[in-house]
Write an enzyme that holds these catalytic residues in place. Structure first.
Site, PDB file in Angstrom:
ATOM      1  N   HIS A   1     -84.761  52.237  56.033  1.00  0.00           N
ATOM      2  CA  HIS A   1     -84.540  52.392  57.137  1.00  0.00           C
ATOM      3  C   HIS A   1     -85.908  51.698  58.031  1.00  0.00           C
ATOM      4  CE1 HIS A   1     -81.263  55.307  57.027  1.00  0.00           C
ATOM      5  NE2 HIS A   1     -81.869  55.426  56.143  1.00  0.00           N
TER       6      HIS A   1
ATOM      7  N   GLU B   1     -82.424  56.879  51.486  1.00  0.00           N
ATOM      8  CA  GLU B   1     -81.709  55.823  51.179  1.00  0.00           C
ATOM      9  C   GLU B   1     -82.363  54.270  51.046  1.00  0.00           C
ATOM     10  OE1 GLU B   1     -77.960  58.113  53.598  1.00  0.00           O
ATOM     11  OE2 GLU B   1     -79.609  57.274  54.656  1.00  0.00           O
TER      12      GLU B   1
ATOM     13  N   ASP C   1     -86.860  54.468  62.710  1.00  0.00           N
ATOM     14  CA  ASP C   1     -85.506  54.074  61.592  1.00  0.00           C
ATOM     15  C   ASP C   1     -85.037  51.947  62.593  1.00  0.00           C
ATOM     16  OD1 ASP C   1     -82.916  54.115  59.966  1.00  0.00           O
ATOM     17  OD2 ASP C   1     -83.368  56.531  60.253  1.00  0.00           O
TER      18      ASP C   1
END
Ligand code: ACM
Length: 631
Positions: free
Chosen positions: A276, A352, A202
């Site tokens: 990410h 995302e 991440d």
């Protein structure tokens, strides 16, 4: 009959009745459970007898022996026998003749325990049930003397509802050691979970050694340390030491995979791309579309502004879909990952993805023209399809978060639905396999009760809400729903005790949603069994949340005053409160109807009790805060 003998007979009758009636507590609730007369007592001479030299059978028997012998102090040897003998524990691998995958049958009588299953996994789950039938002290890390180790008479037939029964553990936002991951696996195994989804990359860290790409862990696994609340952290200063982090070597990961495999848990690795990806970019900046940026592993400071019509990135944290080096990089990563992990699937994230910096990027615009891609979703979809081809070439299946639906996804992809159930429904309607993981039911990083009384987090999921989770939406073919999982993100979770607090007891509710028949759901009975499990967790030194005992606050205005209604999700609780700033106990006024809070009171302080015992936390609620909550 002499009165004294009559009395003894009566006591015996009453205690027998009681022991037959005393409800047994197993989580997740088995498919069928009958309590029978009698009970079996483990003793100094009890032997675990197995019917063959099968490797899995021996492993499960050795696991049971180790689990029982510590707290009891008995030897519990494992012996291969031709014929089982009385007063022992018999484990039988039945050779597939019952045809129930992962299922088992367990019979306990006064003369012994018989556990039969078609598979090692089934035996292992039967062993977990057997352990739960023993006194709570079986969870002790120390030997307990002078205890009668009895198991109530039962006849159990059991098998899971779903084949995917998972928990996600985020080891990027905060790093958890190999030993901690193994402990986590031990706790999952008790409740018959069979998949640990490790979130391994991440913005805040890359956590697995990739031998051909050493910078991923030399650079990407480390960052300056922050102790405070996530998103409130100060930006790192120049030359601040990167003292926080860590990673698993491939040897470490092999050890974790083996440890999990011995407990019939598959490790699902996730590498979250194309978004990410700051830790990867800090290691190899040329993988970005925005190569002029100076990348660093994120310490928890905000990297995007989240608006209802989409996020605006403050910096580019994505791998560039228009950069061929990215696919070479992913080919290298997934070659090593595929060789390491036996799992059928690799999770590629896909959630995302902040596309702000793609929109005007010349390389992206050229890619769109060349490939006929009409928008940013299709750019992401182009990327996901190329990653799917890489995984396919390694013999692995792709699973990703529901954003991979946007712009179209490869036909063989499995979708993990986290933004509610809708992504899963859309995917299933298009014929894809689905794992349900909706944030409003099973996100274990969210609050379990009243905000002011819980650790910092985003959103709230009470235990009862988690328990109400039904993984198969109406009208959807159950065969397409592989199962479900709870997700434990660790932005706000810095240590293992905090992780346990967030996971338990919600993890118990998730276990029941994925294992037990839908029709067996029963909230009051679940609460009874959770309370039984709390005792075992106390003895096992596992932290858990008692938030189900805390009331929720429902304020409204009554003239100029605040009217406060309290809602509890567990019965038989008494709420006691104070207005004067002192800490109430069970001799303070009891809440029996909505409170009209008198003028000039600053705080309502309350606590719940049951039978004179404190159950919930002392909660101090400012009246000013209640006023802000009234619409
Ligand atoms: C997610 O929670 N962003 C998958």
């Amino acid at each position: 009959m002499k009165p004294i003998i009559l009395f003894q007979v009566l006591v015996l009758l009453v205690s027998n009745c009681y022991s037959q009636k005393a409800p047994v507590s197993i989580i997740p609730q088995p498919v069928s459970l009958e309590t029978t007369a009698g009970k079996f007592r483990l003793g100094q001479n009890t032997v675990i007898q197995i019917n063959s030299d099968n490797d899995e059978l021996r492993r499960v028997a050795a696991y049971l022996s180790a689990k029982l012998s510590g707290p009891t102090g008995y030897l519990m040897p494992v012996k291969i026998v031709k014929l089982f003998s009385k007063n022992n524990i018999h484990l039988t691998l039945s050779g597939g003749n019952k045809g129930i995958k992962e299922g088992y049958e367990l019979n306990v009588t006064a003369s012994g325990v018989s556990l039969t299953a078609d598979s090692g996994a089934g035996l292992f789950y039967g062993v977990q049930t057997l352990i739960q039938l023993l006194p709570a002290e079986i969870e002790s890390k120390k030997k307990i003397s002078n205890l009668s180790w009895t198991i109530p008479g039962v006849k159990i037939k059991d098998y899971p509802r779903f084949g995917w029964r998972g928990i996600l553990f985020d080891v990027t936002r905060h790093f958890f050691s190999k030993k901690e991951v193994k402990d986590f696996i031990d706790h999952m195994a008790k409740y018959k979970f069979n998949l640990l989804h490790l979130h391994l990359s991440d913005d805040q860290g890359w956590r697995l050694q990739i031998k051909s790409l050493p910078k991923l862990t030399e650079v990407g696994a480390w960052r300056p340390e922050r102790k405070g609340k996530w998103n409130n952290t100060g930006k790192p200063s120049a030359n601040e030491p990167k003292s926080y982090g860590g990673f698993y070597t491939q040897d470490d990961m092999l050890e974790i995979i083996k440890y999990a495999g011995d407990r019939f848990i598959t490790i699902l690795p996730e590498f979250d791309v194309p978004g990410h990806s700051l830790a990867a970019l800090a290691s190899y900046p040329s993988l970005s579309c925005t190569t002029d940026s100076t990348y660093a592993v994120n310490v928890g400071e905000t990297i995007a502004n989240w608006h209802s019509d989409g996020p605006i990135a403050l910096l580019d944290n994505t791998l560039c879909p228009a950069n061929e080096q990215v696919y070479t990089f992913l080919e290298t990563v997934f070659t090593e990952v595929a060789a390491l992990f036996p799992a059928e699937y690799i999770h590629i994230g896909g959630d995302e993805c902040l596309k702000t910096f793609w929109k005007n990027n010349p390389a992206i615009l050229a890619l769109m023209k060349r490939e006929g891609l009409k928008d940013m979703d299709e750019v992401q979809s182009y990327f996901i399809k190329r990653v799917a081809n890489i995984l396919k070439s390694k013999g692995k299946k792709l699973v990703g978060w529901d954003e991979i639906l946007e712009g179209g996804l490869p036909p063989e992809a499995t979708v993990m639905s986290w933004r509610g159930m809708k992504g899963g429904i859309q995917a299933a309607n298009a014929g894809h396999q689905v794992v349900m993981s909706p944030e409003d039911f099973v996100y274990c990083d969210k609050n379990q009760g009243e905000w002011t009384a819980e650790p910092a987090s985003s959103g709230m999921v009470r235990l009862k809400k988690t328990y109400s989770f039904e993984p198969v939406p109406n009208g959807i073919d159950e065969k397409l729903i592989l199962g479900a999982q709870g997700n434990l993100w660790t932005e706000q979770i810095q240590n293992m005790r905090a992780a346990q607090y967030m996971l338990w007891p919600r993890g118990l509710a998730i276990a029941e949603c994925v294992w037990s028949p839908k029709k067996s759901k029963n909230w009051p009975d679940f609460v009874r069994r959770v309370e039984h499990e709390f005792t075992r967790m106390d003895i096992g030194e596992i932290k858990y949340a008692k938030s189900m005992y805390d009331p929720m606050f429902r304020p409204a205005m009554e003239g100029d005053l605040v009217k406060l209604t309290l809602d509890t999700e567990v019965s038989n609780l008494k709420v006691h409160y104070s207005y004067d700033g002192s800490f109430p106990d069970n001799y303070y006024p009891e809440y029996t109807r909505p409170l009209i809070i008198p003028k000039d009171v600053n705080d309502v302080i309350l606590v719940t009790y049951r039978n004179g015992k404190q159950m919930g936390k002392l909660i101090k609620m400012p009246v000013a805060e209640l006023r802000t909550r009234i619409k």
